[in-house]
Design an enzyme around this catalytic site. Structure first.
Site, PDB file in Angstrom:
ATOM      1  N   GLY A   7      44.615   1.212   5.022  1.00  0.00           N
ATOM      2  CA  GLY A   7      44.360   0.464   6.247  1.00  0.00           C
ATOM      3  C   GLY A   7      44.196  -1.023   5.976  1.00  0.00           C
ATOM      4  O   GLY A   7      44.695  -1.871   6.722  1.00  0.00           O
TER       5      GLY A   7
ATOM      6  N   ASN B 227      34.108   1.379  13.943  1.00  0.00           N
ATOM      7  CA  ASN B 227      33.786   2.426  12.974  1.00  0.00           C
ATOM      8  C   ASN B 227      32.310   2.822  12.999  1.00  0.00           C
ATOM      9  O   ASN B 227      31.966   3.950  12.688  1.00  0.00           O
ATOM     10  CB  ASN B 227      34.205   2.006  11.560  1.00  0.00           C
ATOM     11  CG  ASN B 227      33.827   0.581  11.232  1.00  0.00           C
ATOM     12  OD1 ASN B 227      34.140  -0.345  11.975  1.00  0.00           O
ATOM     13  ND2 ASN B 227      33.132   0.403  10.122  1.00  0.00           N
TER      14      ASN B 227
ATOM     15  N   HIS C 214      43.195   8.501   5.282  1.00  0.00           N
ATOM     16  CA  HIS C 214      42.009   9.281   4.917  1.00  0.00           C
ATOM     17  C   HIS C 214      41.018   9.436   6.055  1.00  0.00           C
ATOM     18  O   HIS C 214      40.014  10.125   5.903  1.00  0.00           O
ATOM     19  CB  HIS C 214      41.347   8.714   3.656  1.00  0.00           C
ATOM     20  CG  HIS C 214      40.621   7.411   3.823  1.00  0.00           C
ATOM     21  ND1 HIS C 214      39.264   7.351   3.939  1.00  0.00           N
ATOM     22  CD2 HIS C 214      41.065   6.140   3.874  1.00  0.00           C
ATOM     23  CE1 HIS C 214      38.887   6.072   4.042  1.00  0.00           C
ATOM     24  NE2 HIS C 214      39.972   5.320   4.006  1.00  0.00           N
TER      25      HIS C 214
ATOM     26  N   CYS D 152      30.738   0.291   3.780  1.00  0.00           N
ATOM     27  CA  CYS D 152      31.005  -0.950   3.061  1.00  0.00           C
ATOM     28  C   CYS D 152      29.814  -1.887   3.124  1.00  0.00           C
ATOM     29  O   CYS D 152      29.686  -2.793   2.318  1.00  0.00           O
ATOM     30  CB  CYS D 152      32.205  -1.664   3.654  1.00  0.00           C
ATOM     31  SG  CYS D 152      33.640  -0.625   3.707  1.00  0.00           S
TER      32      CYS D 152
HETATM   33  C1  LIG Z   1      38.031   0.188  11.356  1.00  0.00           C
HETATM   34  C2  LIG Z   1      38.470   0.279   9.927  1.00  0.00           C
HETATM   35  N1  LIG Z   1      39.441  -0.554   9.464  1.00  0.00           N
HETATM   36  C3  LIG Z   1      39.885  -0.496   8.195  1.00  0.00           C
HETATM   37  C4  LIG Z   1      39.366   0.405   7.288  1.00  0.00           C
HETATM   38  C5  LIG Z   1      39.872   0.387   5.888  1.00  0.00           C
HETATM   39  O1  LIG Z   1      40.828   1.369   5.636  1.00  0.00           O
HETATM   40  P1  LIG Z   1      41.223   1.705   4.136  1.00  0.00           P
HETATM   41  O2  LIG Z   1      39.994   2.285   3.498  1.00  0.00           O
HETATM   42  O3  LIG Z   1      42.345   2.684   4.212  1.00  0.00           O
HETATM   43  O4  LIG Z   1      41.652   0.430   3.505  1.00  0.00           O
HETATM   44  C6  LIG Z   1      38.362   1.301   7.709  1.00  0.00           C
HETATM   45  C7  LIG Z   1      37.757   2.312   6.802  1.00  0.00           C
HETATM   46  O5  LIG Z   1      36.976   2.088   5.933  1.00  0.00           O
HETATM   47  C8  LIG Z   1      37.909   1.230   9.066  1.00  0.00           C
HETATM   48  O6  LIG Z   1      36.947   2.036   9.513  1.00  0.00           O
END
Ligand SMILES: Cc1ncc(COP(=O)(O)O)c(C=O)c1O
Ligand code: FES
Lengths: 406, 306
Positions: free
Chosen positions: A76, A155, A205, A329
């Site tokens: 992502g 999220n 994922h 995070c």
């Molecule tokens: C809203 C959002 N954007 C981006 C990401 C990042 O995705 P990725 O872990 O595949 O880089 C996440 C997940 O951690 C997310 O919840």
């Protein structure tokens, strides 16, 4: 965690278990189907066809008009970065970016870096329920803006933003629109061909595919500059030999998500609602954060006042219950999450927010177990809290507990 | 990996008319070793009728170049020269059950070799006006030279114009960066600069959502439901509109439809029809599902699902 009670995973916004069907679909691509899809021989050819099939499965879930609008990436974060940097590269004279204060760090940290490089970044604020003000947004749209990037679903709280409406406003103003839909894809119905969204990011994922595979949806005829240049993979828009096993896995996961959408909207939503009402009824001084009326069906974020989230998580973990406090995070930081701060949640509550995020693999029995487990944990921690008296919160916590540091 | 049709593969593995025709009286040569593609076509033409009695090819090229050459010789044998000149590169591709877009230029080469051979037979000079450059648009097999020449000849200024004149960029749009580069270069030569429109493109007309009034929407939804009702009633079921809330259309299935395996399939079909009738995407949801959202009954909440 005792040996007799199986663990409960309520942290599906952090990541999801890979569906067994998805594992089965991807395994051959590590062994007999190991070919390079660009190769002319039969080893490569079959893999190329499998990738093509996966592309149409992603296309179906997104409701994209063309399968060539699907670009496979590594995650992502890569999709978000590719979209934003491409928009800036194709319009070097446009020096402004519009985003929100509650984006995932994948967008937020990039914007902060771009601000250091001289771009003007407008962070749209949210109200106490995490909602945007579209009038403010509309006023910021101008020919100076290179790109708008607004997440589809948050999220932490699951709050949905009206990205389709916002994309239409952007389009009317001639501004590129990107949405980080990492949390939305697979949980709510999408039909991009009827939207004005130019670019969309998703991550495998979060929908029962493995980690390390993502997609950038790029509407046909949207001006674009690749992030990774090299081979001709993905029509030259994302070089690098394809992660074929993960792409096949993502295709399967998307097909399963499409089948399960109705279930997500009804059964998963009902589990979430039961969990939320059960907890609100059993625990005093707690409330739901975000916008409960416009929310992902699987997410519930509750602020337990006067106690700290990590302590709750540790005690839950002892009972085999996995949840999360804010974004995974942001853990490691002592500050409450940027999302809670943006909503103006008072510190006494923001520190005690717990996110429960469900999936179609959760059960009603698990929900009942969590409803039973949480109240004693909260009570135990409140007994230790300087902000909590015999029977309830202390009237003026700032007054009651104002430590003086030496 | 190219997706070759069975016919292409067959012509590649067992090419027809390979080699030079004996006593040929027409020879056409196109391409060059440096482009990685070269074709020599030899014909034996009956001077009395101008009919092609035999055709042979020698090709230096990829699999589809060989298959295209083989197909060409099969197509033109027995034709008069004038008939043969009518054969288009699309005819060659069709004869082979299609060529991947990236390989369409192979069929172009066959047609050009034929034109050269006919010119040779008639004592004319055939000039290869198709100077091939690097392939820019893979969807439509358009090379750099053609785009450049077309931009110059027609004073083109935008990617959209290039699409309209050459087709390049009219497919997946992945080659737009390349097209923009050519535009910048050619416009730059005459002191102009390429001014791209904003990154975002106007919505295609069909995506523009007509804003119907609520009454109008409900009326259209009822019309669709009326049209499917006879089918449902034949199976002792029925359907009823309960509510319309934004893009959610709540319906109640009755009689034999309730809980029937086909319910989901039926709703999907109805959803498509309603979406089409309204010109916008809507989701058709059983009203019971909404009731379940608001009631928190845990008992009925979990339905086993993959
Ligand atoms: C809203 C959002 N954007 C981006 C990401 C990042 O995705 P990725 O872990 O595949 O880089 C996440 C997940 O951690 C997310 O919840
Ligand atoms: S490569 Fe030119 S449109 Fe697809």
């Amino acid at each position: 965690m005792t040996a007799t009670t199986p663990a409960i995973y309520f942290d599906n916004n952090a990541t999801t278990q890979v569906a067994p069907e998805v594992v089965a679909a991807m395994l051959p691509y590590f062994s007999e189907q190991f070919g390079n899809p660009s190769s002319l021989h039969q080893f490569g050819n079959r893999v190329g066809q499998a990738i093509q099939h996966a592309r149409t499965q992603v296309q179906a879930l997104l409701g994209a008009e063309h399968d060539s609008e699907i670009i496979f990436t590594s995650c992502g974060t890569e999709s978000d970065t590719t979209a934003m940097l491409s928009a800036l590269k194709v319009q070097p004279e446009r020096r402004e970016i519009i985003t929100t204060a509650v984006e995932h760090p994948a967008v937020l940290a990039l914007c902060q870096q771009l601000a250091k490089e001289g771009y003007t970044v407008h962070y749209l604020p949210v109200d106490q329920r995490g909602r945007l003000d579209l009038a403010t947004y509309a006023q910021l749209l101008s020919e100076r803006v290179a790109v708008v990037s607004v997440m589809w679903a948050n999220n932490e709280t699951g709050t949905l933003f009206p990205v389709e409406r916002m994309a239409e406003l952007a389009k009317a103003a001639g501004v590129l629109f990107h949405t980080d839909a990492v949390q939305a894809v697979g949980k709510i119905p999408l039909d991009l061909k009827y939207s004005a969204i130019d670019m969309l990011s998703l991550s495998g994922h979060k929908l029962h595919a493995p980690k390390g595979i993502g997609v950038l949806y790029l509407r046909r005829n949207t001006r674009f500059r690749p992030l990774l240049r090299g081979g001709h993979q993905e029509r030259g828009r994302r070089a690098g030999t394809e992660n074929s096993a993960a792409i096949v896995a993502l295709g399967t996961a998307c097909a399963m998500a499409l089948d399960a959408l109705e279930h997500e909207q009804t059964a998963v939503r009902a589990l979430r609602d039961r969990l939320e009402q059960g907890l609100l009824a059993a625990v005093p001084n707690c409330f739901v954060t975000g916008d409960p009326d416009h929310r992902l069906p699987n997410t519930c974020n509750i602020a337990f006042e006067y106690i700290e989230g990590e302590a709750i998580l540790l005690l839950l973990n002892k009972l085999g219950i996995a949840a999360s406090s804010g974004s995974a995070c942001t853990s490691g930081s002592l500050e409450p999450s940027h999302v809670m701060r943006a909503m103006g949640i008072p510190y006494t509550a923001a520190h005690g927010t717990i996110r429960f995020s469900l999936s179609r693999y959760n059960t009603a029995e698990e929900v009942e177990r969590v409803i039973e487990a949480v109240p004693p944990i909260v009570a135990q921690l409140r007994r230790l809290s300087p902000y909590w008296g015999e029977t309830g919160p202390i009237v003026d916590p700032q007054q009651a507990f104002a430590p003086t540091y030496a | 990996m190219w997706d070759y049709s069975e016919t292409v593969q067959e012509h590649f593995f067992s090419p027809r008319n390979a080699g030079a025709v004996k006593d040929a009286n027409a020879v056409g040569e196109v391409g060059s070793l440096s482009c990685g593609d070269a074709l020599r076509l030899t014909l034996k033409v009956d001077p009395a009728t101008d009919t092609i009695l035999a055709a042979g090819f020698q090709t230096f090229g990829c699999g589809s170049a060989i298959a295209s050459s083989s197909a060409l010789t099969e197509i033109i044998t027995g034709m008069t020269l004038d008939q043969a000149l009518q054969v288009s590169n699309q005819d060659i591709a069709d004869y082979l059950d299609g060529l991947p877009p990236e390989k369409m230029h192979c069929s172009v080469m066959g047609r050009e070799a034929l034109q050269a051979a006919v010119a040779n037979y008639r004592g004319e000079v055939w000039s290869d006006n198709h100077e091939e450059g690097a392939l820019v648009c893979k969807c439509f097999a358009v090379d750099e030279k053609l785009i450049e020449n077309t931009i110059r000849a027609n004073n083109l200024k935008t990617v959209e114009e290039v699409v309209n004149y050459t087709k390049a960029g009219g497919g997946c749009s992945a080659c737009h960066e390349g097209v923009e580069e050519i535009l910048s270069r050619v416009l730059g030569e005459s002191g102009h600069s390429f001014a791209p429109s904003a990154g975002t493109t106007p919505l295609p007309v069909k995506a523009g959502r007509p804003r119907l009034t609520t009454v109008e929407r409900i009326r259209r939804i009822e019309t669709v439901l009326d049209s499917v009702r006879p089918t449902l009633q034949r199976d002792h079921g029925d359907i009823e509109l309960v509510d319309v809330e934004g893009r959610q259309v709540y319906v109640k299935l009755r009689g034999a439809c309730v809980g029937c395996q086909m319910a989901a399939v039926t709703l999907d079909g109805i959803q498509t029809q309603i979406s089409e009738a309204l010109g916008e995407f809507v989701r058709v949801i059983p009203a019971e599902a909404r009731a379940r959202h608001s009631a928190s009954a845990a008992s009925e909440s979990h339905v086993a699902c993959a």
